[in-house]
Write a protein that holds these residues in place. Structure first.
Motif, short mmCIF file in Angstrom:
data_model
loop_
_atom_site.label_atom_id
_atom_site.label_comp_id
_atom_site.label_asym_id
_atom_site.label_seq_id
_atom_site.Cartn_x
_atom_site.Cartn_y
_atom_site.Cartn_z
N PHE A 24 1.01 -1.35 -0.40
CA PHE A 24 -0.03 0.06 -0.14
C PHE A 24 1.32 1.50 0.01
N VAL A 25 0.32 2.08 -0.93
CA VAL A 25 1.32 3.39 -0.62
C VAL A 25 0.53 4.28 0.32
N VAL A 26 1.35 5.80 1.21
CA VAL A 26 0.83 6.64 2.02
C VAL A 26 1.88 7.02 1.97
N ASN A 27 0.89 8.57 2.08
CA ASN A 27 1.18 9.68 1.40
C ASN A 27 1.60 10.70 3.20
N MET A 28 3.42 11.10 3.33
CA MET A 28 3.33 10.93 4.64
C MET A 28 2.88 13.08 4.71
N PRO A 29 3.05 13.18 6.44
CA PRO A 29 2.85 14.35 6.53
C PRO A 29 3.62 15.72 5.36
N ASP A 30 4.79 14.94 5.51
CA ASP A 30 6.13 15.86 5.08
C ASP A 30 5.97 16.00 3.53
N ARG A 79 6.21 10.01 0.38
CA ARG A 79 6.12 8.23 0.18
C ARG A 79 6.14 7.47 0.67
N ALA A 80 5.21 6.63 1.58
CA ALA A 80 6.38 5.43 1.71
C ALA A 80 5.24 4.63 1.74
N GLY A 110 -2.83 8.18 11.26
CA GLY A 110 -4.16 9.16 10.37
C GLY A 110 -2.91 9.29 9.25
N TYR A 111 -2.51 8.89 8.39
CA TYR A 111 -1.90 9.10 7.05
C TYR A 111 -2.30 8.71 6.47
N GLN A 112 -2.38 9.37 4.78
CA GLN A 112 -3.66 9.37 4.07
C GLN A 112 -3.02 8.43 3.55
N VAL A 113 -3.74 7.55 2.73
CA VAL A 113 -3.49 6.04 1.88
C VAL A 113 -3.81 6.99 0.75
N ASP A 114 -2.81 6.54 -0.30
CA ASP A 114 -2.85 6.79 -1.67
C ASP A 114 -3.12 5.82 -2.56
N PRO A 115 -4.49 6.42 -3.30
CA PRO A 115 -5.24 7.70 -4.41
C PRO A 115 -5.84 7.81 -2.43
N VAL A 129 11.17 2.30 8.86
CA VAL A 129 11.67 3.85 9.28
C VAL A 129 10.40 3.56 10.54
N GLY A 130 9.92 2.22 10.53
CA GLY A 130 9.31 2.49 12.18
C GLY A 130 7.48 1.97 11.56
N ASN A 131 6.93 2.21 12.35
CA ASN A 131 5.43 2.33 12.27
C ASN A 131 4.91 1.43 11.09
N ASN A 132 5.39 0.59 10.82
CA ASN A 132 5.16 -0.26 9.73
C ASN A 132 5.23 0.20 8.16
N LEU A 133 5.96 0.59 8.32
CA LEU A 133 6.30 1.96 7.42
C LEU A 133 7.57 1.65 6.56
N LEU A 134 7.68 1.42 5.65
CA LEU A 134 9.14 0.98 4.25
C LEU A 134 9.39 2.95 3.41
N GLU A 135 10.53 3.25 3.55
CA GLU A 135 10.86 4.13 2.18
C GLU A 135 11.74 3.06 1.22
#
Length: 261
Positions: free
Chosen positions: A103-109, A112-113, A133-138, A187-193
């Motif tokens: 899944f693609v996540v749009n980060m606050p900064d 993309r993660a 609370g990060y937006q799921v893309d799209p 990068v933590g929080n189950n996220l990858l970059e």
């Protein structure tokens, strides 16, 4: 005596090994977590005698040389991207990927993660977001008053509004793949970059050739095999003990040599 330094590198390597194993065990119940293993490589060798060195004027040569290795070092940690088991939650906003993709996540900064954790929720504005609370893309917004939400295997999100028997299509969840998925940085929080090693993001739709499908009402469990991890932990402990024993033996040998003087 080189054995002291060689054994010390072995102890440091096994410490790293135990660190990796402990992180795997700690995340045995983390949604979408992928276990890792430490990879090692030997250090440079000190050559006392070269292979093929001449031993006589008639051209005879040594079939083997004398090469003394100087220990071991950690080459990296390899993430094992095998499929985890699917757990039924009966939550309409829980989505698991059955197969390849993230899944693609749009980060606050603005970055993309990527994640395998499909435990989605709705924000105050009705937007589909991760647990952080990060937006799921799209960006998909679920309208107020939606009676039921359906997400099919191809990622199409639909909602039934009030008494309308025909669902309204709200958008479609997309996935991302990478040429080298092991090159993604956790990068933590189950996220990858993404990194230079992983290559660029390759957008895809669920159900495309070679891409996983989505399972609504399911979450992907960690792929950690606890029995294997415990076995690896015992093996690392024994290797650490043997390296420490090597240091003790080398110290005793040096003490013996000193007393001889």
């Amino acid at each position: 005596m080189k054995a002291l330094g060689i054994a010390a590198t072995g102890m440091l390597a096994q410490q790293t090994n135990v660190d990796v194993i402990s992180n795997n065990i700690a995340n045995a119940n983390t949604t979408g977590f992928k276990s890792s293993r430490a990879a090692f490589q030997d250090l440079i060798y000190q050559s006392v005698s070269r292979e093929g060195a001449l031993t006589s004027e008639q051209g005879t040569m040594t079939p083997t040389g004398i090469d003394i290795g100087l220990g071991v070092q950690t080459a990296g940690t390899v993430r094992l991207n095998t499929q985890g088991g699917l757990l039924s939650t009966e939550n309409v906003l829980d989505v698991a990927i059955d197969g390849r993709g993230f899944f693609v996540v749009n980060m606050p900064d603005g970055g993309r993660a990527y994640t395998r954790d499909g435990a989605f929720r709705m924000s105050a504005e009705g937007e589909l977001v991760t647990l952080q609370g990060y937006q799921v893309d799209p960006g998909i917004v679920i309208p107020e008053g939606a009676q039921n939400i359906e997400i099919n295997e191809q990622g199409v999100v639909m909602a039934y509004l009030e008494n309308d028997p025909v669902p309204v299509e709200l958008g479609r969840l997309t996935l991302a793949t990478f040429i080298n998925e092991a090159g993604l940085r956790p990068v933590g929080n189950n996220l990858l970059e993404g990194t230079v090693a992983s290559g660029d993001e390759l957008p895809a739709n669920p159900g495309d050739a070679g891409i996983g499908v989505l399972r609504q009402g399911y979450l992907e469990n960690s792929n950690v095999n606890i029995i294997q991890q415990i076995t690896d932990l015992i093996s690392a402990q024994r290797a650490y003990e043997m390296n420490s024993k090597t240091i003790e033996t080398a110290d005793q040998m040096m003490s013996t040599a000193t007393r001889m003087r």
